[in-house]
Motif scaffolding. Structure first.
Motif, short mmCIF file in Angstrom:
data_model
loop_
_atom_site.label_atom_id
_atom_site.label_comp_id
_atom_site.label_asym_id
_atom_site.label_seq_id
_atom_site.Cartn_x
_atom_site.Cartn_y
_atom_site.Cartn_z
N GLN A 1 33.07 32.71 32.55
CA GLN A 1 33.63 33.11 33.85
C GLN A 1 34.82 32.25 34.25
O GLN A 1 35.02 31.94 35.43
N HIS B 1 34.17 41.07 36.67
CA HIS B 1 33.49 39.87 37.19
C HIS B 1 34.19 39.50 38.48
O HIS B 1 35.36 39.13 38.46
N ASP C 1 38.86 35.61 35.80
CA ASP C 1 38.41 36.92 36.24
C ASP C 1 39.62 37.84 36.36
O ASP C 1 40.24 37.96 37.42
#
Length: 1957
Positions: free
Chosen positions: A687, A1476, A690
């Motif tokens: 992550q 995400h 994004d």
């Protein structure tokens, strides 16, 4: 003997060697000595191999060690009672018994008499821990650095009272009042040597290194024995004055890590001498070893050993004739896989980890023993400062004239490093392998020095390599256990090889040096190094070392370790080595100092004495006065003429064209690779990026503080159009706006960077790309500025800005480093992950051209390739005459820096060459042929083009003050010669812009068609075609690009003494170039013919006229025929070009077929013939002979005569034509170079040449530039190591990194860029001055920054264009990520719909009225465009023309031909797994702060009578979703899924559970409904097949899964729909029962579920405005809304439970008002439906269906009398997903796995036939067959829409050309009235008991109509025919029976067809 001169065979020496050899033979037990003459005179070809000879065979050292071990007691200490002191004596601590003070602090300034042979030492008293007591001790009883060779016993004097002759330390310790409680031992209490400091005061010196003491020194066998050097700040150069004094040292016992301030910066620059910079022109020892060992490989040899045992010894063991022997052991075998290009930083820290303890307590620079006086006037007498390299042991103090010597610890460091074992062996526990001994090290060093040629400089890397190989080969048997890769061709080595002893060392060293003609001189001392140094200074002063380049001083005796040092006395070597120790800043300071103080004036006055006609300036002045009028007028005419011609347009040059911005295939490929890496960062589970949250791109490009580079980047940015494309700027772009996106890394950078950071914080939805171009430029740590404020402000700026916390932590900043030289960013501490590196792709792979480019790139490897034998023109050359003059002047002016000398010589050469070209022919002798060629072509170039285009010459002068001097001088010479309008001289300073004369500005404007009055060129690229000398200054190029008119790159002045790989490659990168690739094909042809016959010589008239052969014969490329073994080019590389070009045999070194038919235009007429040849010869002596030879050949061969006067221009061109054609014709003429046919063939060969040969610039752009290098650099570049890599590749990569270890494998030629990166990442570490130094692993997983990328590619290849293109496609991708392709198709069969003026509801009605809705007729027709290929459903109301139906489409076109449109995703979209965002993390279950969501598996069973068995389903329920379910209390068994009440109302809750059946779309399915539901609570269940359960769970860990039973693994969507509906009804019953106990009525439980496709992406709502005057007036708009809003609206429908199915429209951009005027329709619904499981309890989905199951179900629901309502105000958008879904079903043969295309016609076969069975469900084969081939069963039905096929109880798609009529056999069902219809066929599919004979007899069929009955098996088929009495009306034949092409175990379906009677 060690001092006898090599090569002088004296009788005594001969006898001695002979005697030693014989005795050694007798004594030796395992070696055969070499022949005696080989010892005296080593054969030339074997000198080199002896360098790496291993350790000596001798057994004595063990015995010596045994003796020494006995000299010390190892027993434990015993308690000791001191003898009481005599009466009345002093017993005070610190005083002797005579009462005299012995404390060092008290008597440090007193004069103490020390007898000869005694040393002052400090004793420690246990009662005075802070004081040292001064004692005088005989040094024979003290140890050496090794803790050895101390005599037993003691002899000392008291310095207080003067008492002498203490023979026992016990007695002495009593006298000085040590008051000991243990046995007195000198080892324990004599701690330090005492030395006098610069003020004469006595101070504590180094620790006495007793054996077994805390510091074991070099004896330690583990790798921790290597010491860290204490280092000076980089700013202080290592001059003699500083280096000869002791350095202040930190506590030597402290770990190196605590001394970071002391060792913060390396005081020896990255490359140095004995240095990684200076390579030797001859072959390295490795290369020669390859050759020498061909013979040696065939006979056995013992590796790493020497044969001689040295002088006779008393003790020896018997010699056995049977013992293993070795012949020729001096000639070592080469280990082909041994690392052999080991490099080390010239001044590197120790290569050990920082935890290693510092070694011997004395710093290597600190002297010991008696001082040595450096003689006065040493520099004056010797003409060079000797460089002293400290070796082993103690080094004496130097005093006196210490400014005239330089002392370096570099060799000491090398010795220490090579004694540390390799980590590779250490990790296997190979601690038993001993390091190479000191004696062996020194001996190998001597061997190495012996083989160096007089123009070579020793190189520390070569020594390390030799040590490494010697060590490996000495311990091969041990290493073999740990490294299997070693080839097994080596003979077995005896495990015990006796080493060389210190006593043998001087003898062996002298022997080795005996053959080198006194180049290496050995001095042996018996007492200390001091006496050897004194002797060396004495010999130097006496002039006895004139021929000697190296003096090796050895102090070795039997009882102690060796002391050694090596003195570089060769003038050339000493100069190079001393200059290499200067840092770049010191180098500039030194040069500046010499210029400012006028030291260079002596050089100028010397030059003026060279010219016989007097001072050059006087000559120039005289020439100017004489020719002022004539030259200026002729020149102005020649220069201005082109402009005039240009105006008329008659003779203008057409070849000038500025290349416009275009993206090449390579650049696009690199941009796509960058994008791919960005995507992989975003896709990773970390992550860190994004991408889905960014809407646009912004960027900032950081460039070095070079004005030209800055303007160049602005130019690229402006012309790329990227700012407009990214939407960052509007149409009218100004330069000021463009400047916002490029930042110069100078003092003002911080302001612009601050704005960038603020923008990034304020715009979280913008992705900021920070591009660091030329990223290797400033990698200094920002800490440097705070430590050393005197450094420039810009130092460490990159670190301060790009590595600041804000950049590292910002989630929306991606940093891209772009560089041609990435090595400094590839260290052990780098921030960049190896996975985030992008390397420029190779153009070829296995000979295949990967990217078709119309230009060929010429980079370093191509330049090197041109120097190889077999290539006609070397593009890399050196100038031997220039080098010779520089060397001579270097000896004459020893105090001047060589950069000053080189620059002044080159200026002189250019000045003389200009004068020679202008007619002062006598000046030819004062320049070199190379410089003359450059100058001549430069001056003539503009006259060969009608527009005046010319060549660029780059003169690289790194030192800015010298560049200014050169500019001024050349400018003046040009003015005096009246050439100011012929070519420009430009001073290129990195800190300022380009300044050129007005005349040349006007020319450039005319060529480039620029109207702007104020325009000035701001980049070098804009100087295209301008004849000029560009003096390129600045210590490093900073990314400046050069134009295509560049012809010569003169790098003769680059700093060749301190080069690292980056420095070297970036200098050569200036010449990197693109040439037209078509030219190369021609070149190859010409080459082949000419190369094959060296006797056929060819030449061109002038280098610059050469086009067709693409410069394959450069001007005057005279070269001997080289032998294949000799890699180094002949002298012709040095003088590789004149205007006479030839490929000569070894006999005719300079001969040529052609001489230039025209002389240089500016030569006075009378001198023409003479000068046109003299200019071209390398020396004046050869001129006449050459001229005669050439003239004869030309007259004979070409029949051309040369006039003494210039021909007119036309004749000149004709002559050139003939010569050109003649040259071309060589390729086809074998008998004679010029035959009579040559001229006739001219036009065909020459049409292209003549057109372009006018313009020099055009030709320059079609061939790469010629590069002139210093000889040293040329040798580095063109020589290779044994792996085939150029030596430059093995240099230290960058000045602020160092090698992690001396023991590292060598780089391989086969390494890819990625492998090179991994090599540097493993084997280099940053120095403290590097910005990555502190990027260490502090408990984290790794030190890589996740959003940092590195793009590397060769210089000038187009990286800027690539990263700008990357920004473009990244922007497009971000837009693409926020967009989606949705189906955009008009509804089909609109014209078939009943046209009715009746509207049941008003357009603005929000909900249907139940009673009104019941009156609405059902529309049987399918309108969904995905069913365009489906059969039409008829009702009695429809009449259809055949033309109105579309033609069938091919199956594979179905997907590709459907229309889509690109839509921007709204905030209410459904997403796949790639999305995400922070809000979704918890919803998705991917939040990294939490553990992955735990799930539990629950079984859920219910019985279903139709299947005849119990169905068991499995639910996977995450913990976070368990509140949606009811579990039994004791066992946590799943009981039911909670359902709300019809009456429940909540804004944040969706009542209907959503089921999404899916297959093959775990990544791409749109299951993330968080945003679509606008955060509302909802129950979402994914319905998956059993075999896909795991993959779906991995991607969607927080979603509820309903897993279908395994029997449905191959089932279609019908099975999923069937099970969803049955499960939901069963759950409804369970919930009714459960809640009934709570008092809730069964009908109050919410009965609806939502069944949604996995491709529904967005939902829209139409809003009406009915505010018009009339009731029928309204306007409408469609907008995107949340799914929550739509579902809550539908759930709120009045009487909603009365509707069985509720759906919505499929979105289309073409929707018109008529379609939505009626807000509700009673028709088919698809894709997204709300299903009332209560009302539809008795209506089932067909679990066998694969296609059209929703149409089939809709018809069943309607026929059951239930209501189907479509909300026309709502629409669903469906995303086009190219994977999964129905496409996951592949029909293939069951027999073979090979994918064979199977047509639908093969899907059925006759029963019992031998047809190939297919691996596919029977139902799928049936449906696909009927879709494409149903006309075989229903021939009358084809396009006969008024007579449809009657389909009972089911809808099967029979293809678009056949219509069907659906009827239900159920009692009380709603069917169309068939009274007026005649059917063309009957389809009975799996009929149940409701279908009876009487039902079928109600329908009428055409005569000849066909029947198709489909059953599960053949018996059912027959039973059905009988039960339905079909034979009454239908005729059957045996051959009309079929089955699906399934094997028996796959349960095929059976067909029977018949004809109506």
């Amino acid at each position: 003997m060690g001092n006898s001169y090599a090569g002088q065979l004296k009788t005594t020496r001969f006898e001695e060697v002979l005697h030693n050899s014989i005795e050694a033979s007798l004594r030796s037990n395992n070696l055969v000595p070499r022949p005696i003459f080989s010892q005296l005179y080593l054969e030339a070809e074997q000198q080199l191999s002896s360098l790496e000879a291993g350790s000596r065979a001798d057994n004595e050292e063990e015995e010596e060690e045994e003796e020494e071990e006995g000299s010390e007691s190892s027993s434990p200490p015993v308690s000791y009672q001191m003898k009481p002191p005599p009466e009345g004596c002093c017993t005070t601590d610190g005083f002797c018994q005579a009462g005299k003070d012995l404390r060092l602090v008290s008597i440090s300034n007193e004069h103490i008499e020390v007898p000869a042979g005694f040393l002052l030492v400090g004793a420690k008293s246990p009662n005075l821990p802070d004081h040292l007591l001064v004692c005088a001790v005989d040094k024979r009883f003290l140890p050496d650095d090794n803790g050895r060779n101390a005599l037993l016993g003691f002899s000392g004097n008291c310095v207080g009272c003067g008492k002498k002759g203490f023979c026992y330390f016990t007695e002495f310790s009593n006298h000085i009042n040590l008051k000991l409680t243990t046995q007195p031992k000198k080892q324990k209490h004599l701690k330090y040597y005492l030395v006098r400091n610069a003020q004469g005061a006595l101070t504590k010196g180094s620790v006495i290194c007793w054996k077994g003491a805390e510091f074991r020194g070099r004896q330690s066998s583990s790798s921790t024995c290597s010491s860290t050097l204490f280092q000076l700040p980089e700013s202080s150069g290592l001059s003699g004055s500083t280096s000869s004094e002791p350095l202040p040292a930190a506590n030597p016992s402290a770990p190196a890590g605590t001394q970071q301030t002391a060792a913060a910066i390396d005081h020896i620059p990255s490359t140095a001498a004995f240095s990684s910079a200076v390579y030797n022109g001859k072959e390295s020892p490795k290369q020669q070893l390859v050759k020498n060992n061909l013979s040696a490989l065939t006979r056995p040899s013992v590796l790493g050993t020497l044969t001689n045992s040295g002088p006779p010894k008393k003790r020896h063991k018997g010699w056995s004739p049977e013992s293993p022997s070795s012949t020729e052991t001096w000639n070592l075998q080469l280990n082909p896989q041994a690392p052999n290009r080991i490099k080390n930083d010239g001044g590197s820290l120790s290569s050990l980890p920082h935890s290693a303890l510092v070694g011997p307590a004395s710093s290597p620079m600190v002297g010991s023993g008696e001082p040595v006086s450096v003689p006065d006037n040493l520099l004056k007498i010797c003409k060079a400062k000797p460089v002293i390299f400290k070796g082993h042991g103690n080094f004496p103090y130097l005093c006196g004239n210490i400014n005239d010597v330089i002392v370096s610890p570099l060799l000491y460091t090398c010795y220490r490093n090579s004694q540390s074992l390799s980590r590779a062996y250490e990790q296997y526990g190979a601690s038993t392998i001993q390091p190479i001994s000191e004696e062996m090290q020194l001996l190998l060093t001597v061997y190495y020095l012996v083989q160096l040629a007089s123009d070579q400089v020793p190189l520390i890397e070569d020594l390390e390599q030799i040590f490494m190989r010697s060590w490996r080969e000495s311990h091969l048997s041990e290493i073999r256990q740990y490294q299997q890769a070693i080839p097994q061709t080596f003979p077995q080595v005896p495990s015990q090889i006796a080493p060389v002893t210190s006593a043998q060392l001087p003898w062996l060293a002298g022997l080795a040096a005996s053959s080198c003609n006194d180049s290496v001189h050995i001095i042996e001392c018996s007492y200390s190094l001091a006496e050897g140094l004194s002797e060396m200074f004495k010999l130097l002063i006496e002039g006895k070392l004139i021929k000697t380049n190296y003096v090796v001083i050895i102090c070795a005796s039997r009882n102690r370790a060796i002391d050694s040092c090596i003195v570089i006395t060769g003038k050339y070597q000493a100069r190079v080595l001393s200059e290499s120790m200067l840092t770049p800043s010191d180098y500039q300071k030194e040069v500046n100092y010499q210029l400012v103080t006028g030291k260079v004036e002596t050089l100028g006055s010397f030059f003026s004495t060279l010219c016989p006609e007097g001072d050059i300036d006087l000559l120039l002045e005289k020439f100017y006065q004489e020719n002022q009028g004539h030259i200026s007028s002729s020149l102005s005419a020649s220069v201005n003429k082109p402009t005039a011609l240009n105006g008329t347009g008659t003779a203008a040059c057409t070849s000038y064209e500025i290349e416009r911005h275009q993206i090449r295939p390579f650049q696009l490929a690199v941009a796509q690779k960058l994008l791919s890496h960005i995507c992989s960062i975003a896709d990773s589970s970390t992550q860190n990026l994004d991408l889905g949250s960014f809407e646009k791109i912004d960027f900032l490009i950081c460039v070095p503080p070079s004005e030209v580079t800055y303007q160049q980047t602005l130019f690229h940015l402006w012309h790329s159009g990227i700012l407009l494309e990214l939407g960052l700027e509007k149409e009218h772009l100004t330069k000021q706006r463009v400047e916002q996106y490029v930042m110069k890394l100078d003092a003002e950078a911080q302001i612009k960077f601050k704005v960038f950071l603020q923008n990034s914080m304020q715009n979280p939805h913008t992705l900021f790309v920070l591009i660091h171009d030329h990223a290797h430029w400033d990698l200094m740590s920002s800490a440097m500025h705070s430590l050393y404020p005197q450094t420039e402000l810009s130092t460490g700026l990159v670190d301060r800005l790009l590595n600041c916390r804000e950049v590292k932590e910002a989630p929306n900043i991606v940093t891209l480093h772009v560089t041609s030289f990435p090595y400094a960013l590839q260290t052990q501490h780098t921030h960049i992950s190896p996975y985030n590196e992008i390397h420029w792709p190779s153009s070829y792979s296995n000979g295949v051209d990967l990217y078709h480019e119309n230009k060929k790139y010429f980079g370093l490897s191509e330049f090197i390739e041109s120097t190889l034998s077999g290539h006609s023109i070397p593009l890399l050359r050196y100038d031997s005459s220039f080098e010779a003059m520089v060397m001579a002047l270097g000896k004459r002016f020893p105090r001047l820096h060589s950069a000053v000398i080189r620059t002044f010589v080159l200026i002189q050469h250019y000045s003389a060459a200009m004068m020679a070209v202008c007619g002062l022919s006598q000046m030819k002798n004062y320049t070199s042929v190379e410089t003359l060629e450059i100058t001549q072509n430069l001056i003539n170039s503009s006259r060969q083009c009608p527009s005046g285009h010319g060549l660029m010459v780059v003169l690289r002068i790194p030192c800015t003050p010298l560049a200014a001097v050169a500019y001024e001088r050349l400018y003046n010479v040009r003015e005096r010669l009246a050439l100011e309008d012929n070519f420009e001289i430009i001073l290129g300073n990195p800190n300022s812009g380009i300044t050129i004369g007005k005349h040349f500005v006007e020319q450039l404007k005319a060529w480039q068609k620029i109207e702007d009055v104020d325009w000035r060129p701001q980049t070098y690229l804009e100087l295209e075609g301008l004849p000029c000398i560009l003096i390129f200054s600045g210590m490093d190029p900073q990314g400046e690009s050069l134009p295509r008119s560049l012809r010569y790159c003169d790098l003769r002045l680059i700093n060749s003494s301190s080069l690292v790989r980056t420095t070297l490659e970036q200098e050569l990168g200036l010449a990197a170039y693109f040439v037209s690739s078509e030219i190369h094909t021609e070149k190859a042809v010409v080459n082949d013919v000419l190369e094959s016959d060296p006797e056929k010589l060819s030449s061109t008239d002038n280098e610059d006229e050469e086009v067709a052969t693409e410069g394959c014969f450069e001007t005057g490329s005279t070269s001997e025929k080289r032998s294949p073994m000799k890699r180094e080019r002949s002298r012709s590389h040095g003088s590789a070009s004149s205007s006479l070009s030839s490929k000569a045999s070894s006999k005719t070194l300079r001969s040529s077929l052609l001489i230039r038919p025209s002389s240089p235009p500016l030569i006075a007429a009378g001198d023409t013939a003479k000068s046109s040849h003299q200019v071209l010869s390398n020396s004046a002596e050869e001129t006449t002979n050459n001229y005669e030879r050439q003239k004869q050949k030309v007259d004979k061969g070409a029949q051309t005569t040369i006039s003494k006067h210039l021909p007119p221009v036309t004749e000149q061109l004709d002559t050139k034509q003939n010569i050109k054609s003649a040259q071309i014709s060589i390729t086809s003429s074998s008998s004679s170079p010029f035959s009579s046919s040559s001229s006739s063939s001219a036009p065909t060969h020459n049409s292209f040449i003549l057109q372009t040969s006018q313009c020099s610039m055009t030709k320059a752009s079609k061939q790469p530039p010629i590069v002139f290098l210093p000889k040293l650099v040329y040798d580095i570049i063109t020589s290779t190591d044994s792996s085939g890599l150029p030596k430059s590749s093995s240099l230290l990569p960058y000045h602020s990194v160092m090698w992690a270890s001396s023991f590292r494998p060598l780089m391989s030629k086969m390494m890819t860029c990625t492998e090179q990166s991994l090599y540097y990442r493993q084997w280099t570490v940053p120095k403290p001055i590097h910005m990555d130094y502190n990027n260490r692993n502090e408990g984290r997983m790794d030190t890589f920054h996740p959003r940092r990328l590195l793009l590397s590619g060769p210089p000038q290849i187009g990286k800027t264009g690539a990263y700008l293109q990357f920004l473009s496609i990244l922007s497009r991708m971000l837009i693409r990520l926020t967009e989606v392709d949705v189906y955009d198709e008009e509804e089909i069969n609109i014209n078939i719909k009943e046209e009715s003026d009746q509207y049941y509801h008003q357009p603005g009605d929000m909900w249907p009225d139940l009673e009104t809705f019941k009156k609405m007729p059902f529309d049987y027709t399918i309108h969904d465009p995905k069913y365009e290929d489906a059969s039409l459903i008829c009702s009695k109301l429809q009449t259809i023309n055949s033309e109105e139906r579309s033609m069938s489409r091919r199956q594979e076109d179905m997907y590709t031909r459907r229309q889509t449109t690109r839509m921007r995703l709204s905030k209410y979209a459904a997403y796949n797994t790639y999305h995400h965002c922070e809000q979704c993390h918890q919803y998705m279950g991917f939040n990294p702060r939490y553990q992955l969501y735990e799930s539990t598996l629950h079984a859920f069973a219910f019985s279903y009578s139709m299947l005849g068995e119990e169905i068991q389903l499995h639910f996977i329920i995450p913990k976070s979703k368990e509140h949606h379910f009811v579990f039994s209390q004791p066992g946590r068994q799943l009981e039911s899924m909670r359902l709300p009440l019809v009456t429940d109302k909540s804004e944040d809750y969706i009542k209907s559970p959503t089921f999404t059946p899916t297959t093959g779309r775990h990544e791409h399915g749109l299951f993330n409904l968080y945003h679509a539901m606008d955060g509302a609570s909802h129950l979402h269940v994914l319905v998956v097949k059993e075999y896909e359960m795991a993959i779906y769970k991995k991607y969607w860990p927080n979603h509820i899964m309903l897993v279908l039973p395994s029997i449905f693994n191959s089932a279609g969507v019908g099975a999923a729909h069937f099970l969803i509906k049955e499960l939901s009804y069963h759950n409804l019953e369970l919930e009714r029962n459960r809640q009934e106990e709570l008092g809730i009525k069964p009908q109050d439980i919410w009965p609806f579920i939502v069944i949604s496709d996995d491709s529904c992406v967005m939902w829209n709502s139409v809003e009406f405005d009915c505010s018009g005057d009339r009731k029928s007036d309204y306007t409408w708009t469609e907008r995107n809304v949340s799914l929550k809003q739509i579902l809550q609206h539908i759930e709120a429908t009045p009487n909603v439970t009365h509707y069985a199915l509720i759906g919505m429209r499929k979105w289309s951009s073409k929707t018109n008002s008529a379609e939505i005027k009626e807000p509700f329709s009673c028709c088919h619904v698809h894709d997204f439906i709300m299903l009332n499981v209560d009302l539809t309890q008795n209506v089932q989905y067909n679990q066998n269906r694969f296609t059209c199951d929703d149409v089939d179900f809709n018809l069943r629901v309607h026929s059951a009398g239930l209501l189907i309502c479509r909300f026309n105000h709502f629409s669903v958008m469906k995303k086009q997903i190219a994977v999964g879904g129905q496409r996951s079903f592949h029909i293939k043969s069951k027999v073979s796995d090979t994918p064979v295309s199977i047509s639908p016609a093969q899907y059925i076969c006759a029963p019992d036939s031998k047809h190939t069975f297919l691996a596919a469900p029977a139902q799928l084969l049936l449906e696909k067959y009927l879709q494409y081939h149903s006309h075989r069963f229903f021939p009358l039905s084809l396009k006969n829409y008024s007579h449809p096929v009657l389909s009972v109880d089911c809808y099967l798609n029979l293809g678009p050309q056949i219509a069907v009529c659906y009827v239900s056999s159920r009692p009380h069902s709603l069917n169309i009235s068939s009274s007026g219809l005649t059917f063309s066929g009957l389809l009975l599919y799996l009929c149940d008991s409701f279908v009876v004979a009487s039902f079928l007899k109600k329908f009428h069929f055409l005569k000849g109509a066909t029947l198709c009955v489909i059953c599960q098996d053949r018996s059912s088929l027959r039973q059905t025919v009988v039960r339905l009495e079909l034979e009454d009306e239908w005729q059957f034949r045996l051959r009309d029976e079929f089955q699906t092409a399934n094997a028996k175990e796959d349960r095929p379906l059976f067909f029977l067809t018949g004809r109506h009677i």
